[in-house]
Design an enzyme around this catalytic site. Structure first.
Site, short mmCIF file in Angstrom:
data_model
loop_
_atom_site.label_atom_id
_atom_site.label_comp_id
_atom_site.label_asym_id
_atom_site.label_seq_id
_atom_site.Cartn_x
_atom_site.Cartn_y
_atom_site.Cartn_z
N SER A 102 0.81 -1.20 0.00
CA SER A 102 0.00 0.00 0.00
C SER A 102 0.85 1.27 0.00
CB SER A 102 -0.95 -0.04 1.20
OG SER A 102 -1.90 0.98 1.14
N ASP A 241 -2.40 6.23 -3.46
CA ASP A 241 -1.26 5.58 -2.82
C ASP A 241 -0.75 4.46 -3.71
OD1 ASP A 241 -3.32 3.77 -2.42
OD2 ASP A 241 -2.64 3.17 -0.43
N ASP A 243 -1.08 1.27 -4.03
CA ASP A 243 -1.97 0.29 -4.65
C ASP A 243 -3.31 0.89 -5.03
OD1 ASP A 243 -2.92 0.53 -2.05
OD2 ASP A 243 -3.47 -1.58 -1.89
N ASP A 245 -5.82 2.17 -3.46
CA ASP A 245 -7.07 1.92 -2.74
C ASP A 245 -7.42 3.06 -1.80
OD1 ASP A 245 -5.23 1.49 -0.72
OD2 ASP A 245 -6.09 -0.42 -0.05
#
Length: 446
Positions: A102, A241, A243, A245
């Site tokens: 992340s 960010d 990833d 999400d």
């Protein structure tokens, strides 16, 4: 059953250190394969990743474990976490995997698992998988070994779906948008979606090299994007960010807007349109007290959960809610996605910006925040700070000092060796003193 390997969001750690070493990851994949591969039909798993160098190693280790367990693997390449959840379900896969840490630096990594419905595995499933890892897992017969294929159009599938979450293809025409992709998983798909919807896109963080993910960019470090918004006289900035999400918004003045304000904005608009199910917004214990007061004033219920978007989603699914998230920028809209989706959340905000004709600074300042301080205090391995009598007493004294004037939350991070000390109070001086005293009591444990 308890979990030791899994944290609040899958398996996390430093790449090439336990548990993210090849033998452990192969064993993990074999156990997961055993958990899902319980009948005679062939099973399939989709694997996505972000742009960390270590993702190649972990992807191959996972593929080895899955194929040894008789599962067919479809490698998606770099793609956002929410896309993995969606493709797991739409491709009728038994399992989805996202390799990402992340918002963490490149040297960290993680593995997140999604069930066939596209939602992250619950605590019980993770505990059972860990139990399977303690057993000898027999490999399948040579004739049943799985195969690995690369799905070359995974990004395109997600792009087309993301565009359907707003009404018209030219809906964003006339908007100038700075888009920071954090040199992460959305570096291709996010600029494509915004451009194809008509926005003028000023992209940043779209040149990943395996080491620069989240480095000086993205939702946790939006300073350069804020400068770009001002220099380009953009209407708004969007920071994802690693990833993709989570999302942070930057208004036209260069000010950062967090997830609490975005949730408030969407909750109000959805409630007015009678789209907010059960008139309830779900947020974690970290969300600002001002959000709760604002929702209450408008007749909207705020239900709090433990920290972690998975817990937000669990409450949403259990009760039929369709909007929730975290202050950090995870915005969960189960009408559109099974987990936080930074890009789809951005499209919702951009559509409202276009409709309103108001500047982002007005649209996204929904409520007055209560002063909040979050202090992250590192601790050494082997120490349990929250069980130490000195720390326990400091927390008790802090709660007594704040009384009914504020709120205090002290918790261990689920992904890093940190104790997070969060306090809220209208009396800023009192708040700073309370948080500092607790942080000091923790930092002294060396």
């Amino acid at each position: 059953m308890t979990r030791k390997l899994f944290g609040t969001d899958g398996v996390r750690g430093r790449a090439n250190s336990y548990p993210l070493v090849v033998p452990t990851v192969v064993s993990l994949a074999s156990a997961v394969g055993q958990y899902f591969n319980r009948d005679k039909q062939r099973h399939r798993v989709v694997i996505g990743k972000d742009t960390r160098r270590s993702c190649y190693m972990l992807e191959n280790a996972l593929a080895a474990g899955f194929t040894a367990a008789g599962m067919d693997v479809f490698a998606l390449g770099p793609i956002p976490t929410p896309a993995v959840g969606r493709l797991t379900h739409s491709m009728q896969a038994d399992l989805g995997v996202m390799i990402s840490a992340s918002h963490n630096p490149h040297y960290d990594n993680g593995i997140k698992f999604f069930g066939p419905d596209g939602y992250k595995l619950d605590d019980a499933a993770e505990a059972e998988i860990e139990a399977l890892m303690q057993q000898a897992i027999p490999p399948v017969d040579a004739l049943k070994i799985g195969r690995v294929d690369r799905l070359n159009d995974a990004g395109g599938r997600y792009v087309e779906y993301a565009k359907t979450t707003v009404a018209d293809r030219g809906r964003l025409t006339g908007l100038k948008v700075v888009l920071d992709c954090a040199n992460g998983a959305a570096y291709r798909v996010a600029p494509t979606v915004l451009w194809e919807l008509g926005a003028e896109v000023i992209p940043m963080g779209i040149n990943p090299n395996g080491y620069n993910i989240n480095a000086g960019c993205g939702s946790t470090q939006p300073d350069l994007a804020a400068i770009a918004v001002l220099e380009n006289k953009a209407d708004i900035g969007i920071c994802l960010d690693g990833d993709a999400d989570r999302i942070v918004i930057i208004d036209e003045t260069g000010a950062v807007v967090d997830g609490d304000q975005l949730m408030a904005l969407l909750a109000e608009k959805w409630a007015a349109a009678q789209k907010l199910r059960h008139n309830t917004l779900v947020a974690t214990v970290m969300s600002n007290l001002g959000l709760e007061r604002h929702m209450t004033d408008r007749g909207i219920k705020l239900q709090r959960t433990p920290v972690g978007d998975r817990y937000v989603v669990e409450v949403m699914r259990k009760n039929g809610y369709n909007l929730g998230g975290e202050q950090s920028g995870h915005i969960v809209m189960t009408d559109y996605a099974t987990t936080g989706d930074g890009l789809v959340a951005a499209l919702q905000v951009l559509s409202l910006l276009q409709e309103s004709g108001r500047p982002a600074s007005e649209l996204t300042r929904v409520f007055e925040t209560v002063p909040q301080i979050l202090e992250n205090v590192s601790f050494l391995e082997g120490i349990a700070p929250l069980e130490n009598p000195i720390v326990v007493e400091a927390i008790r004294e802090g709660e007594a000092r704040l009384g009914t004037k504020g709120r205090l939350l002290v918790r261990k991070s689920g992904t890093e060796p940190l104790i997070r000390v969060m306090g809220e109070c209208e009396d800023s001086a009192l708040l700073q003193s309370v948080v500092a005293d607790i942080a000091q009591s923790i930092s002294q444990l060396r």
